[in-house]
Design a protein around this motif. Sequence first.
Motif, PDB file in Angstrom:
ATOM      1  N   GLY A  16       8.266  -4.142  27.325  1.00  0.00           N
ATOM      2  CA  GLY A  16       8.476  -3.861  25.912  1.00  0.00           C
ATOM      3  C   GLY A  16       7.214  -3.472  25.157  1.00  0.00           C
ATOM      4  O   GLY A  16       7.303  -2.908  24.058  1.00  0.00           O
ATOM      5  N   GLN A  17       6.056  -3.741  25.721  1.00  0.00           N
ATOM      6  CA  GLN A  17       4.814  -3.348  25.067  1.00  0.00           C
ATOM      7  C   GLN A  17       4.612  -1.845  25.197  1.00  0.00           C
ATOM      8  O   GLN A  17       5.183  -1.190  26.076  1.00  0.00           O
ATOM      9  N   SER A  18       3.771  -1.308  24.336  1.00  0.00           N
ATOM     10  CA  SER A  18       3.466   0.116  24.382  1.00  0.00           C
ATOM     11  C   SER A  18       1.988   0.316  24.689  1.00  0.00           C
ATOM     12  O   SER A  18       1.172  -0.582  24.462  1.00  0.00           O
ATOM     13  N   MET A  19       1.686   1.483  25.225  1.00  0.00           N
ATOM     14  CA  MET A  19       0.292   1.818  25.456  1.00  0.00           C
ATOM     15  C   MET A  19       0.152   3.325  25.683  1.00  0.00           C
ATOM     16  O   MET A  19       1.144   4.014  25.967  1.00  0.00           O
ATOM     17  N   THR A  20      -1.084   3.803  25.531  1.00  0.00           N
ATOM     18  CA  THR A  20      -1.387   5.208  25.750  1.00  0.00           C
ATOM     19  C   THR A  20      -2.460   5.335  26.819  1.00  0.00           C
ATOM     20  O   THR A  20      -3.493   4.678  26.744  1.00  0.00           O
ATOM     21  N   LEU A  21      -2.176   6.179  27.814  1.00  0.00           N
ATOM     22  CA  LEU A  21      -3.162   6.504  28.833  1.00  0.00           C
ATOM     23  C   LEU A  21      -3.877   7.783  28.405  1.00  0.00           C
ATOM     24  O   LEU A  21      -3.236   8.765  27.994  1.00  0.00           O
ATOM     25  N   GLN A  22      -5.193   7.745  28.510  1.00  0.00           N
ATOM     26  CA  GLN A  22      -5.993   8.863  28.048  1.00  0.00           C
ATOM     27  C   GLN A  22      -6.515   9.690  29.227  1.00  0.00           C
ATOM     28  O   GLN A  22      -6.853   9.144  30.277  1.00  0.00           O
ATOM     29  N   CYS A  23      -6.574  10.996  29.036  1.00  0.00           N
ATOM     30  CA  CYS A  23      -7.107  11.906  30.042  1.00  0.00           C
ATOM     31  C   CYS A  23      -7.934  12.976  29.344  1.00  0.00           C
ATOM     32  O   CYS A  23      -7.504  13.522  28.315  1.00  0.00           O
ATOM     33  N   ALA A  24      -9.086  13.281  29.911  1.00  0.00           N
ATOM     34  CA  ALA A  24      -9.922  14.352  29.379  1.00  0.00           C
ATOM     35  C   ALA A  24     -10.549  15.129  30.528  1.00  0.00           C
ATOM     36  O   ALA A  24     -10.855  14.570  31.579  1.00  0.00           O
ATOM     37  N   GLN A  25     -10.711  16.452  30.297  1.00  0.00           N
ATOM     38  CA  GLN A  25     -11.365  17.288  31.312  1.00  0.00           C
ATOM     39  C   GLN A  25     -12.424  18.154  30.634  1.00  0.00           C
ATOM     40  O   GLN A  25     -12.237  18.592  29.495  1.00  0.00           O
ATOM     41  N   ASP A  26     -13.519  18.372  31.358  1.00  0.00           N
ATOM     42  CA  ASP A  26     -14.625  19.154  30.799  1.00  0.00           C
ATOM     43  C   ASP A  26     -14.834  20.451  31.577  1.00  0.00           C
ATOM     44  O   ASP A  26     -15.951  20.991  31.592  1.00  0.00           O
ATOM     45  N   MET A  27     -13.790  20.953  32.194  1.00  0.00           N
ATOM     46  CA  MET A  27     -13.882  22.163  33.011  1.00  0.00           C
ATOM     47  C   MET A  27     -13.316  23.394  32.297  1.00  0.00           C
ATOM     48  O   MET A  27     -13.177  24.446  32.913  1.00  0.00           O
ATOM     49  N   ASN A  28     -12.963  23.253  31.028  1.00  0.00           N
ATOM     50  CA  ASN A  28     -12.396  24.351  30.237  1.00  0.00           C
ATOM     51  C   ASN A  28     -11.081  24.862  30.830  1.00  0.00           C
ATOM     52  O   ASN A  28     -10.760  26.044  30.744  1.00  0.00           O
ATOM     53  N   HIS A  29     -10.322  23.928  31.416  1.00  0.00           N
ATOM     54  CA  HIS A  29      -9.034  24.294  32.005  1.00  0.00           C
ATOM     55  C   HIS A  29      -7.956  24.393  30.938  1.00  0.00           C
ATOM     56  O   HIS A  29      -7.968  23.651  29.952  1.00  0.00           O
ATOM     57  N   ASN A  30      -7.009  25.296  31.158  1.00  0.00           N
ATOM     58  CA  ASN A  30      -5.922  25.480  30.199  1.00  0.00           C
ATOM     59  C   ASN A  30      -4.741  24.540  30.460  1.00  0.00           C
ATOM     60  O   ASN A  30      -4.063  24.124  29.530  1.00  0.00           O
ATOM     61  N   SER A  31      -4.470  24.243  31.746  1.00  0.00           N
ATOM     62  CA  SER A  31      -3.280  23.483  32.097  1.00  0.00           C
ATOM     63  C   SER A  31      -3.647  22.053  32.466  1.00  0.00           C
ATOM     64  O   SER A  31      -4.646  21.807  33.132  1.00  0.00           O
ATOM     65  N   MET A  32      -2.789  21.107  32.028  1.00  0.00           N
ATOM     66  CA  MET A  32      -3.011  19.695  32.343  1.00  0.00           C
ATOM     67  C   MET A  32      -1.690  19.037  32.715  1.00  0.00           C
ATOM     68  O   MET A  32      -0.617  19.474  32.256  1.00  0.00           O
ATOM     69  N   TYR A  33      -1.766  17.989  33.535  1.00  0.00           N
ATOM     70  CA  TYR A  33      -0.573  17.382  34.139  1.00  0.00           C
ATOM     71  C   TYR A  33      -0.710  15.863  34.178  1.00  0.00           C
ATOM     72  O   TYR A  33      -1.814  15.336  34.300  1.00  0.00           O
ATOM     73  N   TRP A  34       0.439  15.181  34.133  1.00  0.00           N
ATOM     74  CA  TRP A  34       0.511  13.762  34.411  1.00  0.00           C
ATOM     75  C   TRP A  34       1.470  13.529  35.575  1.00  0.00           C
ATOM     76  O   TRP A  34       2.615  14.016  35.565  1.00  0.00           O
ATOM     77  N   TYR A  35       0.979  12.772  36.576  1.00  0.00           N
ATOM     78  CA  TYR A  35       1.771  12.388  37.738  1.00  0.00           C
ATOM     79  C   TYR A  35       1.810  10.870  37.834  1.00  0.00           C
ATOM     80  O   TYR A  35       0.913  10.182  37.361  1.00  0.00           O
ATOM     81  N   ARG A  36       2.810  10.375  38.530  1.00  0.00           N
ATOM     82  CA  ARG A  36       2.820   8.993  38.962  1.00  0.00           C
ATOM     83  C   ARG A  36       2.931   8.961  40.477  1.00  0.00           C
ATOM     84  O   ARG A  36       3.540   9.854  41.089  1.00  0.00           O
ATOM     85  N   LEU A  69      -3.770  16.858  22.730  1.00  0.00           N
ATOM     86  CA  LEU A  69      -4.537  16.668  21.509  1.00  0.00           C
ATOM     87  C   LEU A  69      -5.400  17.882  21.196  1.00  0.00           C
ATOM     88  O   LEU A  69      -5.586  18.255  20.036  1.00  0.00           O
ATOM     89  N   ASN A  70      -5.965  18.469  22.220  1.00  0.00           N
ATOM     90  CA  ASN A  70      -6.778  19.675  22.119  1.00  0.00           C
ATOM     91  C   ASN A  70      -6.885  20.227  23.532  1.00  0.00           C
ATOM     92  O   ASN A  70      -6.193  19.738  24.441  1.00  0.00           O
ATOM     93  N   LYS A  71      -7.746  21.206  23.756  1.00  0.00           N
ATOM     94  CA  LYS A  71      -7.815  21.795  25.082  1.00  0.00           C
ATOM     95  C   LYS A  71      -8.305  20.792  26.118  1.00  0.00           C
ATOM     96  O   LYS A  71      -7.906  20.834  27.277  1.00  0.00           O
ATOM     97  N   ARG A  72      -9.130  19.854  25.725  1.00  0.00           N
ATOM     98  CA  ARG A  72      -9.733  18.909  26.660  1.00  0.00           C
ATOM     99  C   ARG A  72      -8.857  17.702  26.964  1.00  0.00           C
ATOM    100  O   ARG A  72      -8.967  17.124  28.039  1.00  0.00           O
TER     101      ARG A  72
END
Lengths: 112, 113
Positions: A16-36, A69-72
């Motif tokens: 029942g708790q909530s949380m946010t997982l953060q991801c950032a990349q510094d390679m100037n990539h356009n596409s981003m993904y989340w996997y489990r 949030l932005n490109k990164r």
Amino acid sequence: NAGVTQTPKFQVLKTGQSMTLQCAQDMNHNSMYWYRQDPGMGLRLIYYSASEGTTDKGEVPNGYNVSRLNKREFSLRLESAAPSQTSVYFCASAIESTDTQYFGPGTRLTVL
Amino acid sequence: EDQVTQSPEALRLQEGESSSLNCSYTVSGLRGLFWYRQDPGKGPEFLFTLYSAGEEKEKERLKATLTKKESFLHITAPKPEDSATYLCAVQAWWDNAGNMLTFGGGTRLMVKP
């Protein structure tokens, strides 16, 4: 050049708790993904963002939301965590959606 | 539906004992086949991309090959540091879901000194 970074590395939640997982990349990539990644199930796509300003569902999106949030930065939110969401979560990025994906170190999440 | 099956699930080798890992796939138009290495507690590390049948790529003791139905990862004279889980994934041309990767379950390789 750190590549793809994820925070936190480990997290324990109660149902029942909530949380946010953060991801950032510094390679100037356009596409981003989340996997489990779950034992016996391999890596499965939750959500992706082909470019800044767009997000779409993958194979297993139920129970999750994302924000580009932005490109990164690309975050994954669990609004009401369930034990079935216990898993290791990986963020990945690619120059474009047709290119090689590069993965972060992962977040190990346990929901009690 | 795209499918990827890797075999064996686990492989134990002695140092120097060469072998191959298999990745069988079904996909509606292969755009690319990817090999990754994953160490315990870490994210997958990119190794190779193969695009067409007959293509081969090499990196140190690893060589990846591709046919129309499967890919092999050949490991020549492995060392203990080659111990890891090797993941295979396919990407289809038709897929508009961000060109998502479909992964196999992986082969866990253990190389004993």
